[in-house]
Scaffold this active site. Structure first.
Site, PDB file in Angstrom:
ATOM      1  N   LYS A  19      -1.840  13.899  -7.389  1.00  0.00           N
ATOM      2  CA  LYS A  19      -2.196  12.477  -7.403  1.00  0.00           C
ATOM      3  C   LYS A  19      -3.587  12.258  -6.824  1.00  0.00           C
ATOM      4  O   LYS A  19      -4.336  11.387  -7.290  1.00  0.00           O
ATOM      5  CB  LYS A  19      -1.164  11.668  -6.625  1.00  0.00           C
ATOM      6  CG  LYS A  19      -1.413  10.154  -6.622  1.00  0.00           C
ATOM      7  CD  LYS A  19      -1.409   9.557  -8.040  1.00  0.00           C
ATOM      8  CE  LYS A  19      -1.767   8.068  -8.044  1.00  0.00           C
ATOM      9  NZ  LYS A  19      -0.715   7.211  -7.501  1.00  0.00           N
ATOM     10  N   THR A  23       2.245   7.147  -3.065  1.00  0.00           N
ATOM     11  CA  THR A  23       1.097   8.032  -2.917  1.00  0.00           C
ATOM     12  C   THR A  23       0.816   8.139  -1.430  1.00  0.00           C
ATOM     13  O   THR A  23       0.451   7.168  -0.774  1.00  0.00           O
ATOM     14  CB  THR A  23      -0.137   7.484  -3.653  1.00  0.00           C
ATOM     15  OG1 THR A  23       0.171   7.375  -5.048  1.00  0.00           O
ATOM     16  CG2 THR A  23      -1.329   8.410  -3.476  1.00  0.00           C
TER      17      THR A  23
END
Length: 288
Positions: free
Chosen positions: A171, A96
């Site tokens: 995300k 991420t």
């Protein structure tokens, strides 16, 4: 046999590598701390000495490391992925990280006749171990289709969200929703305790109603038991929410709940709980 170079064998990477090997892929691995890869080496993974070597002579390179600076080093460093000549290799960054960094990687890959996807995941360590991760992908559709058999070995809900960077944007949306749900669980448990309710009985009652959530089932029992061991680190959650904040600021709008929960999480880290799981947000309510 399809060959994969896998960089980052931490909490998430361990299960992902095992599932790739079980699916029949040949996997070579590198991690800054070799000790974290020992069990995978014993299970058949091939150890390499750095990111450059790990990305040689493979069809796919998967990276899942800690922070954007780590991604930068792994891809653009002196012994990084782009230091070698690997025309045709598909790069999949599952860290991420910043959507802007995902776009930078995609542009650099295209210049080297390589392919790139940003593919962050959700589902925590359990999802990585069980091969049930949700995978949010940004990149070209042709590259996505080529990588799909690899992604299917480690996840279930796998969707192409759009061009480079869109996996990371998705995300961010995931982490924002998660933050609100996690804070709600903490506040619910705090209220129950303050009112003199039995926390376990309260959880068992409300979990099956409209208040139930994945965050409640994953973390309220742990909070009740005082279990703050990490399946996803608070310090990494702070990193994720910080990326979302930066994206928001660059577009001149504000999300108040995200802003408040990020401040609370930063205070929890300042208390010394950054290496605990995200359920350590409860400390903010109990110790502030």
């Amino acid at each position: 046999m399809t060959k994969i170079g896998f960089i980052g064998t931490g909490l998430m990477g361990q299960g992902m590598v095992r599932n790739l090997m079980q699916a029949g892929f040949e996997v070579q691995v590198w991690n800054r701390t070799k000790k974290k890869a020992e069990s995978l080496i014993q299970a058949g993974a091939i150890w390499k000495e750095n990111a450059l070597e790990c990305s040689r002579n493979v069809d796919f390179v998967i990276t899942i490391v800690g922070y954007p600076k780590d991604v930068e080093e792994v891809y653009f460093g002196e012994k990084g992925i782009f230091a070698g000549d690997k025309e045709g290799t598909t790069l999949i960054d599952m860290t991420t990280t910043s959507p802007k960094l995902a776009q930078k990687i995609a542009q650099a890959a295209a210049q080297k006749q390589m392919f790139a996807l940003d593919a962050p995941v959700s589902g925590g360590q359990a999802g990585a171990d069980n091969g049930t991760l949700a995978i949010m992908v940004g990149g070209q559709e042709e590259t996505f289709k080529k990588a799909l058999p690899v992604l299917e070995a480690i996840g279930e809900n796998i969707r192409l969200q759009g061009p480079a960077g869109f996996g990371q944007h998705t995300k961010m949306a995931n982490q924002i929703a998660l933050a609100g749900a996690l804070a709600g669980v903490c506040e619910s448990l705090t209220y129950a305790k303050k009112m003199g309710l039995d926390p376990q009985k309260t959880y068992e009652t409300i979990r099956s109603g409209a208040a139930g959530s994945a965050q409640m089932d994953a973390f309220m029992p742990k909070m009740i038991q005082g279990d703050f061991n990490a399946t996803f680190y608070m310090k990494h959650f702070i990193k994720d929410l910080g990326i979302a904040e930066d994206e928001i600021k660059s577009r001149d709008f504000k999300l108040e709940i995200l802003d408040q929960i990020l401040k609370q999480c930063c205070q929890v880290e300042a208390m010394g709980y950054g290496d605990e799981g995200t359920q350590s947000l409860l400390h903010w309510y109990e110790e502030k």
